[in-house]
Write a protein that holds these residues in place. Sequence first.
Motif, PDB file in Angstrom:
ATOM      1  N   HIS B  57       0.823  -1.213   0.000  1.00 38.13           N
ATOM      2  CA  HIS B  57       0.000   0.000   0.000  1.00 38.13           C
ATOM      3  C   HIS B  57       0.857   1.264   0.000  1.00 38.13           C
ATOM      4  O   HIS B  57       0.606   2.198  -0.757  1.00 38.13           O
ATOM      5  CB  HIS B  57      -0.912   0.018   1.221  1.00 38.13           C
ATOM      6  N   ASN B  58       1.865   1.293   0.836  1.00 36.66           N
ATOM      7  CA  ASN B  58       2.575   2.553   1.055  1.00 36.66           C
ATOM      8  C   ASN B  58       3.694   2.839   0.058  1.00 36.66           C
ATOM      9  O   ASN B  58       3.913   3.992  -0.306  1.00 36.66           O
ATOM     10  CB  ASN B  58       3.155   2.582   2.481  1.00 36.66           C
ATOM     11  N   LEU B  61       2.593   4.685  -3.000  1.00 41.06           N
ATOM     12  CA  LEU B  61       2.168   6.049  -2.692  1.00 41.06           C
ATOM     13  C   LEU B  61       3.364   6.953  -2.459  1.00 41.06           C
ATOM     14  O   LEU B  61       3.429   8.080  -2.937  1.00 41.06           O
ATOM     15  CB  LEU B  61       1.268   6.051  -1.456  1.00 41.06           C
ATOM     16  N   ARG B  62       4.324   6.461  -1.715  1.00 37.57           N
ATOM     17  CA  ARG B  62       5.483   7.290  -1.396  1.00 37.57           C
ATOM     18  C   ARG B  62       6.438   7.401  -2.584  1.00 37.57           C
ATOM     19  O   ARG B  62       7.032   8.444  -2.823  1.00 37.57           O
ATOM     20  CB  ARG B  62       6.220   6.709  -0.190  1.00 37.57           C
ATOM     21  N   GLY B  73      -6.959   1.146  -4.655  1.00 39.06           N
ATOM     22  CA  GLY B  73      -7.806   1.907  -3.754  1.00 39.06           C
ATOM     23  C   GLY B  73      -7.248   1.828  -2.348  1.00 39.06           C
ATOM     24  O   GLY B  73      -6.070   1.584  -2.161  1.00 39.06           O
ATOM     25  N   GLY B  74      -8.076   2.063  -1.387  1.00 43.06           N
ATOM     26  CA  GLY B  74      -7.634   1.855  -0.020  1.00 43.06           C
ATOM     27  C   GLY B  74      -7.017   3.039   0.647  1.00 43.06           C
ATOM     28  O   GLY B  74      -6.464   2.925   1.728  1.00 43.06           O
ATOM     29  N   GLY B  75      -7.091   4.193   0.037  1.00 40.15           N
ATOM     30  CA  GLY B  75      -6.587   5.379   0.717  1.00 40.15           C
ATOM     31  C   GLY B  75      -5.876   6.304  -0.220  1.00 40.15           C
ATOM     32  O   GLY B  75      -5.349   5.901  -1.250  1.00 40.15           O
ATOM     33  N   CYS B  76      -5.892   7.561   0.170  1.00 38.97           N
ATOM     34  CA  CYS B  76      -5.331   8.609  -0.674  1.00 38.97           C
ATOM     35  C   CYS B  76      -3.815   8.648  -0.573  1.00 38.97           C
ATOM     36  O   CYS B  76      -3.121   8.847  -1.552  1.00 38.97           O
ATOM     37  CB  CYS B  76      -5.931   9.938  -0.251  1.00 38.97           C
ATOM     38  N   GLY B  77      -3.314   8.488   0.641  1.00 32.29           N
ATOM     39  CA  GLY B  77      -1.869   8.521   0.827  1.00 32.29           C
ATOM     40  C   GLY B  77      -1.284   9.910   0.795  1.00 32.29           C
ATOM     41  O   GLY B  77      -0.090  10.078   0.635  1.00 32.29           O
ATOM     42  N   CYS B  78      -2.156  10.907   0.947  1.00 33.41           N
ATOM     43  CA  CYS B  78      -1.656  12.285   0.901  1.00 33.41           C
ATOM     44  C   CYS B  78      -1.886  12.976   2.244  1.00 33.41           C
ATOM     45  O   CYS B  78      -2.457  12.394   3.134  1.00 33.41           O
ATOM     46  CB  CYS B  78      -2.365  13.054  -0.183  1.00 33.41           C
TER      47      CYS B  78
END
Lengths: 404, 78
Positions: B57-58, B61-62, B73-78
Amino acid sequence: MGVEDHLRRAGLAALTICVCAQAADPIRERLDIRYHRYHDANGVDDDLGALLFVKKLAGGFACQWEQTLDAVSGASRALGKDLRGEPRPGDYDAVTGASPIAETRHASRGAFVYAGHTVGGSLGFYYSREDDYVSAGPSLSLQREFFSGNFTLGAAASSNSDDFHPLGRFTGLGGRKRVRSADLSVAQSLTPLTQASAVFSWLAWDGYLGHPYLPPVAGDGTLLEENLPDRRRGAAAAAQIVQGYRLGYLLGSLSLSGKRYADDWGLRSAEGEIRWSQHLPGETLVRLRGRLYHQDGAAFANVPSADQRYRTADVRLFTFTSMLLGAKLAASFPDAWSEAWYLPDRWDIGYEGLIRDTRGDDLASIQPGAPTNGDPARPRLYQLYGSDEYYRQGTWAFGMGFDY
Amino acid sequence: MKTPVASFTVVLAAAAIFSTMILCCGCAAVPQKDREFLADPAMRPVQDELESSLEGHNQPLREGSAGGQAGDGGGCGC
């Protein structure tokens, strides 16, 4: 009716279920706890804590619960200051969407897991919440072993409904989207020390797929509104082979893996990874990992202008290459120590550093009027990263596990 | 926008070739008694389930990578 309303009506029944089965694996009752700390060259920190609890039930069934909390802090305040002046407490950064204060995400994932003699599977549900984002959805996976357990065929599917409702000056933008994925996987034991596997994935996104916190910057420095297609389809293929060896009684392995991805936005990526694992005396395992990733940006990931149909400044859609190197040490305490001092049965520590290379994205020499964050040759066009330069980030990871 | 057909064809062709190779090996079974090493953490494709879940997941995003992260999906990460 929003995603949360659906969940309330369901009485949060979903909180019992979820994903991640590897059916061929026997279920092991345990509690795993992890803490990851991410940092990067822009002063962004992400503190991430998580636990995984697995409890056996009757008849080959088990339930598992995964809980995650992460807090992202201070992303790119400098960039926001450059564009909008000093951010105020509680305000949101014009470029990154990250506020001067930490944003937190709570995520829960529950699952019923079954592991029979040759058949396995899981049924699960995921729910996560941030101040401006809610995501929820079920997932299902099935596995079946053939040829005395040497060949495993698996299938998995998930569907997430996301609701993005931006805050600050971007209130009113955003929207809902649906993210669906389907995987088909095969795994084969080739020799007592060799196994190969492959995963083929289909992905579909529908709805609001943008990120309004990341407004494109026009040539004169003004912020434009992002506009992206509301439909995206992608496919990926990944393969991995693990070759083991023995040094005396100590087992080691070398893993090679690769992945290709393509979608109808024109984004392409290729990824290769090498992983070396070696047992040492005293139930210690050392792992070294190297990964190279490259993606060619989406067809519309270029210098934005107001007359373009689609425009974006989302870093995830631009061309870049990244290189990751990591090391991990995992070990066990002696049983006598664990019992006498309530120490975990397992622990590990690791660090992974990553360099993101955006050179060659063809954005540095254009945009003469764009904000430069103090460097005229480096306009910052998207999210956290400068164009046409290297960018560093890294993650410390700590873990421990209790068997019971 | 670029047409996805050519790239999808390449991806699917590679997938078909690799699957065929694996399936052809399916009847060359490793006896159960010789499979103990395959279950060792050093040999497993995914060595730590929770670690893999967090990274899955992370890290995208990072890192800002968009290359086929299942579920995205599962979160914006911002």
